[in-house]
Design an enzyme around this catalytic site. Structure first.
Site, mmCIF file in Angstrom:
data_model
loop_
_atom_site.group_PDB
_atom_site.id
_atom_site.type_symbol
_atom_site.label_atom_id
_atom_site.label_comp_id
_atom_site.label_asym_id
_atom_site.label_seq_id
_atom_site.Cartn_x
_atom_site.Cartn_y
_atom_site.Cartn_z
ATOM 1 N N ARG A 1 0.815 -1.212 0.000
ATOM 2 C CA ARG A 1 0.000 0.000 0.000
ATOM 3 C C ARG A 1 0.849 1.262 0.000
ATOM 4 O O ARG A 1 2.010 1.277 0.431
ATOM 5 C CB ARG A 1 -0.885 0.043 1.250
ATOM 6 N N HIS A 2 0.244 2.357 -0.488
ATOM 7 C CA HIS A 2 0.850 3.687 -0.406
ATOM 8 C C HIS A 2 0.286 4.384 0.828
ATOM 9 O O HIS A 2 -0.896 4.224 1.153
ATOM 10 C CB HIS A 2 0.514 4.487 -1.671
ATOM 11 N N PRO A 3 1.099 5.171 1.540
ATOM 12 C CA PRO A 3 0.589 5.812 2.759
ATOM 13 C C PRO A 3 -0.407 6.939 2.505
ATOM 14 O O PRO A 3 -1.123 7.327 3.433
ATOM 15 C CB PRO A 3 1.866 6.349 3.414
ATOM 16 N N LEU A 4 -0.473 7.461 1.286
ATOM 17 C CA LEU A 4 -1.319 8.631 1.029
ATOM 18 C C LEU A 4 -2.381 8.404 -0.033
ATOM 19 O O LEU A 4 -3.259 9.260 -0.220
ATOM 20 C CB LEU A 4 -0.451 9.824 0.596
#
Length: 400
Positions: free
Chosen positions: A235-238
């Site tokens: 996943r991407h944090p943003l």
């Protein structure tokens, strides 16, 4: 590879001579790249031993594949730098060179009498680059450092891996390679400065510093918003959805960065009703409500195979990809079209990742194979004016 052959290789750095006093990966990767750009790279190695990686398995024709992969485009000169005669020869090479790269612990070159100030007196135009674990100053300057140490200390491992799992090292040696690339950028910048001022430079690159720089928004988010980054798997944090998803057979990676992409994704998935769901109206809301969004997408992805989804998502112009193995990646038609695998030398059967720079008007140099230990010792010494009898005497005295 003779001196004439290095001149014939061409490339944008043709005519630039690099003294390579590096070993392992952080230094050699940087000088491999400079050699691929056309520089004449003279790798200085210990007589009888050479770079530590020459003995790392696996081997091809009794040569370490590890060594061959990052020491292409170089000439090998054996030289004992603990002998005064060896130091004298080294300084003669430096006097006619443009760049020196070394990746020893801080202070090592100074103790040999071959630090920047020592060699600046020999060649005031010298660009001298030092790659080390922690830099030339600070409380850790004398500590040893390897890739996993740099990744661990920088926080890189804390944001890598699955949520709740053990911290993980990034699969490629980004701790080493990050510093290699920053060093190359520094060297090229210093050469440009020298073209204007006529003066050399000292470049101090630390593996730990480079890892922090490569962590970009993880550092910025913590410093400016107090957000402590953590491991999120793929996943991407943003951004959401920005991750891998299982399908009916093999997983895929999907990235939705804009509302337009979100609209196209849910259309391809038959989930148009989510467009009016207040939890998912914007990218920030989708990210904040990821725990509620993911369970709505996973079962739908499970209804079709990977290839079926990739076809549908490509038709909808949604960024997506198979999750390739290394063999899969190297067989990909885009990778093949871009010639990202090179055989060095041609016809040898020895293949490596190619230089990922395509430059119009200044094509890269033709790649040359990694040298045998001391392969070019006699030729380089002859270039310096040593007669055959002198070279034989140096060899008897264990200087080369």
């Amino acid at each position: 590879m003779t001196d004439t052959e290095t001149q014939r290789r061409g490339g944008p750095l043709a005519g630039v001579r690099v003294v390579d006093l590096t070993h392992m990966l952080a230094g050699p990767y940087s000088t491999w790249l400079l050699g691929a750009l056309g520089a004449d790279v003279i790798k200085i190695e210990r007589p009888g031993k050479g770079d530590f990686t020459r003995v790392i398995a696996p081997f091809s024709d009794d040569e370490s594949i590890y060594f061959m992969s990052v020491n292409r485009n170089k000439r090998s000169l054996t030289l004992n730098l603990k002998e005064e005669k060896g130091k004298e020869i080294f300084k003669r090479i430096v006097a006619s060179s443009d760049v020196l790269v070394e990746n020893n612990r801080a202070g090592t070159m100074d103790r040999l009498g071959l630090g920047y100030e020592d060699l600046k007196a020999v060649n005031g135009k010298l660009v001298y680059a030092s790659i080390s674990g922690f830099g030339q100053d600070g409380p850790y300057r004398h500590r040893p450092c390897f890739d996993v140490v740099a990744q661990a200390m920088s926080g890189m491992m804390s944001i890598t891996g699955e949520p709740g799992g053990q911290p993980a090292r990034v699969g490629a040696s980004i701790g080493d390679i990050g510093s290699s690339l920053f060093a190359a950028i520094g060297i090229l910048s210093a050469l440009q400065k020298r073209a204007s001022t006529g003066e050399g430079s000292f470049i101090d690159v630390a593996m730990l510093d480079c890892q922090l720089a490569l962590m970009e928004n993880a550092i910025a988010r913590y410093l400016n918003a107090g957000d402590v980054p953590r491991a999120l798997g793929s996943r991407h944090p943003l951004i959401a959805p920005f991750q891998s998803f299982p399908t009916a057979d093999k997983p895929i990676a999907v990235c939705v960065d804009t509302n337009e992409q979100w609209e196209r994704l849910v259309g391809a998935m038959g989930l148009e009703h989510l467009l009016s769901d207040p939890r998912f109206l914007t990218g920030s809301e989708r990210n904040a409500n990821h725990a509620e969004l993911e369970p709505l997408l996973v079962p739908v992805f499970a209804t079709r195979t990977r290839d079926e989804w990739l076809d549908r998502l490509e038709a909808a112009d949604v960024p997506s990809s198979p999750i390739n193995s290394v063999p899969d990646a190297l067989a990909d038609p885009q990778v093949i079209h871009r010639s990202m695998v090179v055989e060095v030398p041609p016809g040898s059967g020895k293949r490596f990742a190619a230089v990922p720079i395509h430059m119009q008007g200044a094509p890269l140099a033709a790649e040359a194979p990694a040298p045998r230990l001391g392969e070019h010792t006699d030729a380089i010494l002859a270039e310096l004016g040593f007669a055959a009898a002198d070279i034989e005497a140096l060899r008897r005295d264990a200087v080369v």
